[in-house]
Design an enzyme around this catalytic site. Structure first.
Site, short mmCIF file in Angstrom:
data_model
loop_
_atom_site.label_atom_id
_atom_site.label_comp_id
_atom_site.label_asym_id
_atom_site.label_seq_id
_atom_site.Cartn_x
_atom_site.Cartn_y
_atom_site.Cartn_z
N LYS A 1 -4.92 -35.33 7.32
CA LYS A 1 -5.27 -34.18 8.18
C LYS A 1 -4.88 -34.47 9.62
O LYS A 1 -4.51 -33.56 10.37
CB LYS A 1 -6.77 -33.90 8.07
CG LYS A 1 -7.21 -32.57 8.68
CD LYS A 1 -6.96 -31.40 7.75
CE LYS A 1 -7.03 -30.06 8.46
NZ LYS A 1 -8.34 -29.73 8.98
N GLY B 1 -25.26 -25.69 12.04
CA GLY B 1 -24.24 -25.44 13.05
C GLY B 1 -23.37 -24.28 12.64
O GLY B 1 -22.34 -24.45 12.01
#
Lengths: 318, 318
Positions: free
Chosen positions: A199, A13
């Site tokens: 995060k 990807g």
């Protein structure tokens, strides 16, 4: 793999994240192989190009590019920078490109993003999670705009080293060493789950509000109402994390908030997804943390209202 | 005013609401006088026109129209259909147009909308609140689209009858009789504050979400995420109302939700305000109920998140 050979790295990807880290690692001398789909021809012809505010223009040409995982050589490390919305579908390509005992590293945001992929991988592959602290987006086929930052923090998720803390720690350190060799900050994390919650303190407010309010970080940080909403959403992430056993200090959220004020103006990745009518990563960034918090008896109403609004937007592209 | 004379009615702010009710009352034979600003010339030339799904095309021409309150005859009833964002500024015009002991009726949504105006009115004027159950919007100068409904429920707010329940009740009944004489449903309400909270059960979710998600009632009622969010917001209105001493039955919210499903597709008034870059009525519909609930010790986090988002939109027109 012999101890004297540099590890071979596969990028699954090659979007903004996969492209950036792949280029950085290739320029540091690693043997990097890129799996591409729609951009394969463009990258074969033009190479990869990172336009970095920090490092200048970095180009890689020729690129070891592949349209199919079957043509890739067996890789020791596989870096997955694709959208979380595709993780389970990536398993065949990952398995195909993996050397025996390979380390698969998901460079993705959100909670529990490894789970769908883990179920499809053989037990012999290591799965790690990586959190990227970076402002980067794709500007065109093989063209990557790098605005700021670049650190990657790694943690072991599951695999043959699950029951062997010393080995899993060594693998995580091995991964971090790759990035450091490419000139990037990289830390090993003891607790991937806690790190993923940390995060989220940034991703939950800024990703969603950029799509909801069609606004980048500068206007979001300039308006008193959105500032208050960002802080409220951050507080709910801390509550959810604590309910799940991960105490994140209040000061961590305050620090993220202040550092966003001093960042260059930034459109979070979810806004780019919205703009290009790609599916939004709502499961990883919203549904999974909401479900985890709820399972621990904790409701996060503002995050839920944001999630409900984003689900509508994701289906209607408004 | 003699008992044999029909009351003279003044319309302060001839937008969709003021225009619709003024035309209905004038056609029922009342002596109605319209105060206009930017649309004065157009209405003098073309009259007022209501295009009603229910009543057909209703026109009023000539219109007793005024560009200044100083030219209006003294009115027994003053109907205020202007935006809540202007209430305090309307006081001089209202005082100018009011007959001695006149009744001032605010046909507006939201909580505590009477307070800013009350502070500017002499004690001799009665102030009433009216809740309009109607789907209507302005299509152009003097042009009003009436999609459905039309009922007005009235309650006494403050004034010379404050300490005289029989008199205040009689005045409310007198007002309701005006609307009924014009063929419209109208009920007297014992408790204006409770009625305003009830109206918020609809206005809080649908007005705000129409602007946040750029969606009318049909798509909002068709998507599972927005349906859930609407129900959650309604629940928070009930919580806030209960904290303020006004118990609204759960079944009332369910009934509103179901009846909205069977309404013709509708863009709430806040969306029209957004579209025409008028200020959104955020104080009346969001800030006032949030503050009232908070003062009673009750947080309404989803309403607050919606309000914070709308404040940003109001300032940035996104």
């Amino acid at each position: 793999m012999g101890a004297d050979r540099k590890p071979r790295i596969g990028i699954i990807g090659t979007g903004a994240i996969g492209g950036f880290y792949g280029v950085m690692l290739a320029r540091a001398g690693f043997d990097v192989h890129f799996l591409l789909r729609s951009e394969f021809s463009a990258v074969v012809e033009q190479g990869l190009r990172v336009n970095s505010a920090q490092h200048g223009v970095l180009s890689l040409k020729p690129v070891q590019a592949y349209a199919s995982a079957e043509e890739m050589p067996p890789c020791d490390w596989l870096l997955v920078g694709a959208k979380t919305t595709n993780n389970a579908q990536l398993a065949p390509a990952i398995i195909q490109a993996a050397a025996p005992g390979a380390k698969v590293l998901l460079l993705q945001n959100g909670l529990d993003v490894e789970d769908a992929l883990r179920a499809e991988l053989p037990d012999t592959l290591h799965l790690l999670g990586g959190l990227c602290f970076i402002c980067v987006h794709r500007a065109g086929p093989g063209q990557i705009e790098h605005q700021a930052l670049g650190a990657v923090n790694l943690g072991y998720h599951s695999g043959p080293a699950s029951a062997d803390p010393a080995l899993s720690q060594a693998l995580v350190e091995e991964g971090a060493a790759l990035f450091r060799a490419a000139g990037l900050d990289s830390q090993a994390m003891n607790n991937l789950h806690q790190a993923r919650w940390q995060k989220l303190v940034w991703n939950v407010p800024y990703n969603g509000l950029s799509v909801l309010l069609k606004a980048s970080t500068t206007p979001l940080m300039a308006d008193p109402a959105s500032r208050e909403l960002i802080q409220d959403l951050m507080q709910e992430v801390l509550l959810g994390a604590a309910a799940c056993g991960h105490v994140i200090p209040e000061a961590y959220a305050q620090q993220l908030f202040r550092s966003t004020e001093h960042m260059p103006d930034y459109w979070p990745s979810m806004y780019h997804d919205f703009l290009h009518q790609r599916p939004l990563e709502l499961t990883a960034i919203y549904a999974a943390p909401l479900a985890a918090a709820r399972a621990a008896g904790c409701e996060l109403p503002k995050i839920q209202a944001l999630y409900q609004s984003l689900c509508f937007i994701d289906r209607h592209h408004v």
